[in-house]
Design a protein around this motif. Structure first.
Motif, PDB file in Angstrom:
ATOM      1  N   GLU A 259       2.391  -2.039   9.193  1.00  0.00           N
ATOM      2  CA  GLU A 259       3.034  -2.540   8.025  1.00  0.00           C
ATOM      3  C   GLU A 259       3.015  -3.828   7.778  1.00  0.00           C
ATOM      4  O   GLU A 259       3.069  -4.333   6.682  1.00  0.00           O
ATOM      5  CB  GLU A 259       4.321  -1.822   8.127  1.00  0.00           C
ATOM      6  CG  GLU A 259       4.500  -0.219   8.240  1.00  0.00           C
ATOM      7  CD  GLU A 259       5.901   0.044   8.322  1.00  0.00           C
ATOM      8  OE1 GLU A 259       6.950  -0.744   8.586  1.00  0.00           O
ATOM      9  OE2 GLU A 259       6.234   1.512   8.379  1.00  0.00           O
TER      10      GLU A 259
ATOM     11  N   ASP B 232       0.240  -6.405   0.045  1.00  0.00           N
ATOM     12  CA  ASP B 232       1.428  -6.187  -0.681  1.00  0.00           C
ATOM     13  C   ASP B 232       1.105  -5.759  -2.150  1.00  0.00           C
ATOM     14  O   ASP B 232       1.116  -6.731  -3.144  1.00  0.00           O
ATOM     15  CB  ASP B 232       2.192  -7.414  -0.627  1.00  0.00           C
ATOM     16  CG  ASP B 232       3.696  -7.323  -1.112  1.00  0.00           C
ATOM     17  OD1 ASP B 232       3.885  -6.028  -1.334  1.00  0.00           O
ATOM     18  OD2 ASP B 232       4.485  -8.240  -1.276  1.00  0.00           O
TER      19      ASP B 232
ATOM     20  N   ASN C 143      11.739   5.450  -2.579  1.00  0.00           N
ATOM     21  CA  ASN C 143      12.366   4.367  -1.739  1.00  0.00           C
ATOM     22  C   ASN C 143      12.402   4.942  -0.385  1.00  0.00           C
ATOM     23  O   ASN C 143      13.446   6.034  -0.437  1.00  0.00           O
ATOM     24  CB  ASN C 143      13.358   3.628  -2.314  1.00  0.00           C
ATOM     25  CG  ASN C 143      12.809   2.491  -3.260  1.00  0.00           C
ATOM     26  OD1 ASN C 143      11.795   1.695  -2.820  1.00  0.00           O
ATOM     27  ND2 ASN C 143      13.587   2.427  -4.419  1.00  0.00           N
TER      28      ASN C 143
ATOM     29  N   TYR D  17       4.024   1.978  -2.557  1.00  0.00           N
ATOM     30  CA  TYR D  17       3.307   1.592  -1.549  1.00  0.00           C
ATOM     31  C   TYR D  17       3.918   1.338  -0.262  1.00  0.00           C
ATOM     32  O   TYR D  17       3.373   1.035   0.744  1.00  0.00           O
ATOM     33  CB  TYR D  17       2.457   0.136  -2.034  1.00  0.00           C
ATOM     34  CG  TYR D  17       1.627   0.258  -3.020  1.00  0.00           C
ATOM     35  CD1 TYR D  17       0.357   0.875  -2.932  1.00  0.00           C
ATOM     36  CD2 TYR D  17       2.159   0.003  -4.187  1.00  0.00           C
ATOM     37  CE1 TYR D  17      -0.406   0.811  -4.103  1.00  0.00           C
ATOM     38  CE2 TYR D  17       1.256   0.191  -5.416  1.00  0.00           C
ATOM     39  CZ  TYR D  17      -0.082   0.495  -5.143  1.00  0.00           C
ATOM     40  OH  TYR D  17      -0.741   0.671  -6.353  1.00  0.00           O
ATOM     41  N   GLY D  18       5.193   1.462  -0.280  1.00  0.00           N
ATOM     42  CA  GLY D  18       6.092   0.989   0.857  1.00  0.00           C
ATOM     43  C   GLY D  18       5.962  -0.300   1.486  1.00  0.00           C
ATOM     44  O   GLY D  18       6.223  -1.300   0.663  1.00  0.00           O
ATOM     45  N   SER D  19       5.332  -0.660   2.617  1.00  0.00           N
ATOM     46  CA  SER D  19       5.118  -1.884   2.812  1.00  0.00           C
ATOM     47  C   SER D  19       3.906  -2.363   2.356  1.00  0.00           C
ATOM     48  O   SER D  19       3.391  -3.807   2.495  1.00  0.00           O
ATOM     49  CB  SER D  19       4.931  -1.960   4.535  1.00  0.00           C
ATOM     50  OG  SER D  19       6.417  -1.645   5.094  1.00  0.00           O
TER      51      SER D  19
ATOM     52  N   GLY E 143       7.235  -7.248  -1.585  1.00  0.00           N
ATOM     53  CA  GLY E 143       7.996  -6.535  -0.975  1.00  0.00           C
ATOM     54  C   GLY E 143       7.850  -4.955  -0.624  1.00  0.00           C
ATOM     55  O   GLY E 143       6.912  -4.331  -1.231  1.00  0.00           O
ATOM     56  N   HIS E 144       8.841  -4.319   0.004  1.00  0.00           N
ATOM     57  CA  HIS E 144       9.014  -2.964   0.127  1.00  0.00           C
ATOM     58  C   HIS E 144       9.032  -2.337  -1.149  1.00  0.00           C
ATOM     59  O   HIS E 144      10.115  -2.683  -1.752  1.00  0.00           O
ATOM     60  CB  HIS E 144       9.600  -2.674   1.249  1.00  0.00           C
ATOM     61  CG  HIS E 144       9.490  -1.099   1.999  1.00  0.00           C
ATOM     62  ND1 HIS E 144       9.957   0.019   1.332  1.00  0.00           N
ATOM     63  CD2 HIS E 144       8.959  -0.620   3.200  1.00  0.00           C
ATOM     64  CE1 HIS E 144       9.328   0.930   1.978  1.00  0.00           C
ATOM     65  NE2 HIS E 144       8.983   0.744   3.098  1.00  0.00           N
ATOM     66  N   ASP E 145       8.196  -1.271  -1.440  1.00  0.00           N
ATOM     67  CA  ASP E 145       8.644  -0.789  -2.989  1.00  0.00           C
ATOM     68  C   ASP E 145       8.331   0.749  -2.701  1.00  0.00           C
ATOM     69  O   ASP E 145       8.002   1.294  -1.778  1.00  0.00           O
ATOM     70  CB  ASP E 145       7.967  -1.327  -4.034  1.00  0.00           C
ATOM     71  CG  ASP E 145       6.368  -0.987  -3.712  1.00  0.00           C
ATOM     72  OD1 ASP E 145       5.859   0.234  -3.884  1.00  0.00           O
ATOM     73  OD2 ASP E 145       5.560  -1.957  -3.696  1.00  0.00           O
TER      74      ASP E 145
ATOM     75  N   ASP F 243       5.918   4.828   3.957  1.00  0.00           N
ATOM     76  CA  ASP F 243       5.895   3.928   4.894  1.00  0.00           C
ATOM     77  C   ASP F 243       4.597   2.829   4.259  1.00  0.00           C
ATOM     78  O   ASP F 243       4.950   1.698   4.322  1.00  0.00           O
ATOM     79  CB  ASP F 243       5.539   4.374   6.191  1.00  0.00           C
ATOM     80  CG  ASP F 243       6.635   5.140   6.838  1.00  0.00           C
ATOM     81  OD1 ASP F 243       7.856   4.364   6.786  1.00  0.00           O
ATOM     82  OD2 ASP F 243       6.590   6.334   7.348  1.00  0.00           O
ATOM     83  N   VAL F 244       3.658   3.368   4.058  1.00  0.00           N
ATOM     84  CA  VAL F 244       2.658   2.609   3.631  1.00  0.00           C
ATOM     85  C   VAL F 244       1.590   3.636   2.665  1.00  0.00           C
ATOM     86  O   VAL F 244       1.830   4.590   2.655  1.00  0.00           O
ATOM     87  CB  VAL F 244       1.534   2.099   5.116  1.00  0.00           C
ATOM     88  CG1 VAL F 244       2.107   0.915   5.563  1.00  0.00           C
ATOM     89  CG2 VAL F 244       0.945   3.355   5.593  1.00  0.00           C
TER      90      VAL F 244
END
Length: 498
Positions: free
Chosen positions: A469, A474, A381, A484-486, A479-481, A385-386
């Motif tokens: 992003e 997804d 976390n 994978y980020g975004s 959401g963001h995790d 970013d991606v």
């Protein structure tokens, strides 16, 4: 988190970019450092001045027992070599923000194990290409549909007019490769004569020679702008090569940050760095306390320099299977990795350049799952970013960890120098190879950034990142995790919003 087996990262035998801590000495054999008692130990240092380089910096360094190797005035930085063990303490620190022993990065070219999976024999499609084998690029481009929206350039009677250029800071490039030749527009070699530690006699120090002696940079280039039997994300993007790894696979920090400055000055739109390593804010060697603060500072300055020149910077997250949010695990990893050198780490560990502000940091996804990263990929976390497809050994290997069950076709297929031996995943060298790693994931995002810039030349780096992003698939938790980020970046959705 499934399939996070740190010990398997190097067994996977891919080309992985990792950090190598080393004190450079006066004599080296192969890539290993050796000390000869009859000669004084030479160490390389990084100095970051508070502002610009002082007028008398060379005299101050000489008085402290050092010799300037490289000055980077844009960053207020100097690389120094010295045999004086008290060099750091003898420096006049009035104008210095930080100074430390220089770190070195190492391209790890894993050797195949006896129980390795079977090499792949590439069979062309009916049209003579390997498109059916490029699961990653097909997925990113929606079966090539993104090319009709933006390919990165336009065809003219005299060749290709590149609408955006990606700078590849890596091991060089096979510039005459038929899949890359039309998009290669030059580059710079930062490797000095004899290599960085004067142990590579074949290195001539020609600043124009960006010949890839490893294969890593050529593979990265194909994922960005291949246009032949294999395709990249932007098959008409321009590519510039900045060779920072010598033939032994070594590269200190100074030439890397210098390459960032050069690429920005050359006017590239995107920089890809499929490299990574760790800096520590406090460690001990021989009872003496050290820090990599200058290293961290110069990474920040270099990236900010590029961003200020409207360059989007992309980097790989690393292949140690580590959770970057778990700070203790990072320190434990460093201590386990370098215990044999007598180094003890006790401070905060920082991954560079991926965690540097202004960088799009990329984890590695795979072909067969939208819930699990590739087994080797770092994650965390606030760190990722991606994600992008970097490949792995397939679902059977993931469930069994049986080396015989590795399926190399789940890795990323891209260009390979035609003059090198075949990579072990291939039966013979046809100019292509299957590799995996976050090194293979980052260039996919760099290619997406490139086609975004081609379509929207006025976009700033923050706008490019925001679009990547916002339009990422997804995967993982909603959401963001931490994995994978975004989400998993995608060229087609970025260009169409669909």
């Amino acid at each position: 988190m499934k399939n996070k087996k740190r010990g398997m990262a190097m067994v996977a035998s891919s080309v992985l970019a990792v950090s190598l801590f080393s004190f450079s000495t006066s004599i080296h054999t192969s890539a290993k450092t050796q000390t000869v008692s009859s000669q004084a130990v030479s160490k390389n240092y990084l100095i970051a001045y508070k502002q610009s380089l002082p007028k008398d910096y060379q005299t101050e360094i000489k008085n402290a027992g050092g010799v300037v190797v490289k000055a980077i005035p844009e960053l207020g930085a100097v690389e120094v070599r010295s045999t004086n063990p008290d060099f750091l303490t003898k420096l006049n620190t009035t104008s210095i923000a930080a100074a430390n022993i220089e770190k070195s990065f190492k391209l790890e070219n894993g050797n195949p194990e006896g129980a390795d999976g079977k090499p792949v024999a590439l069979t062309p499609d009916s049209n003579g290409t390997y498109w059916s084998s490029q699961w990653d690029i097909r997925h990113l481009t929606n079966e090539g549909k993104s090319y009709a929206v933006e390919s990165g350039g336009t065809k003219t009677t005299s060749g290709v007019k590149h609408k955006a250029v990606v700078g590849i800071i890596d091991s060089g490039i096979d510039a005459d490769h038929p899949d890359l030749k039309a998009n290669f527009i030059g580059g710079t070699n930062f490797v000095p004569k004899g290599g960085y530690y004067r142990d590579v006699p074949e290195e001539m120090g020609n600043p124009k020679d960006v010949t890839d002696t490893n294969g890593h940079g050529t593979h990265v280039a194909g994922s960005i702008a291949g246009n032949g039997k294999v395709k990249g994300v932007g098959p008409d993007l321009g590519i510039r090569a900045y060779r920072i790894f010598d033939a032994n696979g070594s590269a200190p920090t100074a030439p890397i940050v210098d390459a960032i400055v050069q690429a920005a000055n050359d006017g590239v739109d995107v920089i890809n760095m499929s490299i990574g390593g760790f800096d520590s804010l406090k460690y001990y060697y021989g009872g003496t306390r050290y820090s990599d603060i200058a290293d961290v500072l110069l990474w920040k300055r270099a990236v900010q320099y590029a961003v200020n020149k409207n360059v989007t910077v992309v980097a790989s997250a690393g292949n140690e299977s580590l959770n970057y949010a778990d700070k203790k695990s990072l320190t434990d990893y460093m201590n386990a990795s370098y215990a044999d050198l007598g180094i003890r780490f006790s401070g905060v560990t920082i991954e560079v350049p991926g965690s540097t502000p202004g960088v799009i940091n990329v984890s590695s996804s795979n072909k067969w799952s939208s819930n699990n990263l590739a087994f080797y990929s770092n994650y965390g976390n606030g760190f990722i970013d991606v994600a992008a497809p970097g490949g792995d050994n397939g679902p059977v290997y993931a469930s069994t960890l049986d080396l015989n069950q590795r399926d190399f076709t789940y890795r990323a297929l891209s260009t390979w120098p035609r003059y090198l031996d075949a990579y072990f995943t291939m039966q013979k060298n046809q100019g292509y190879a299957y590799l995996h790693g976050t090194s293979m994931a980052a260039p996919k995002v760099a290619g997406i950034a490139g086609v975004i810039k081609a379509a929207h030349p006025n976009y700033t780096p923050s706008q490019v990142e925001a679009l990547i992003e916002k339009t990422a698939l997804d995967y993982g938790k909603p959401g963001h995790d931490e994995l994978y980020g975004s989400g998993e970046a995608n060229a087609f959705t970025a260009l169409t919003g669909k």
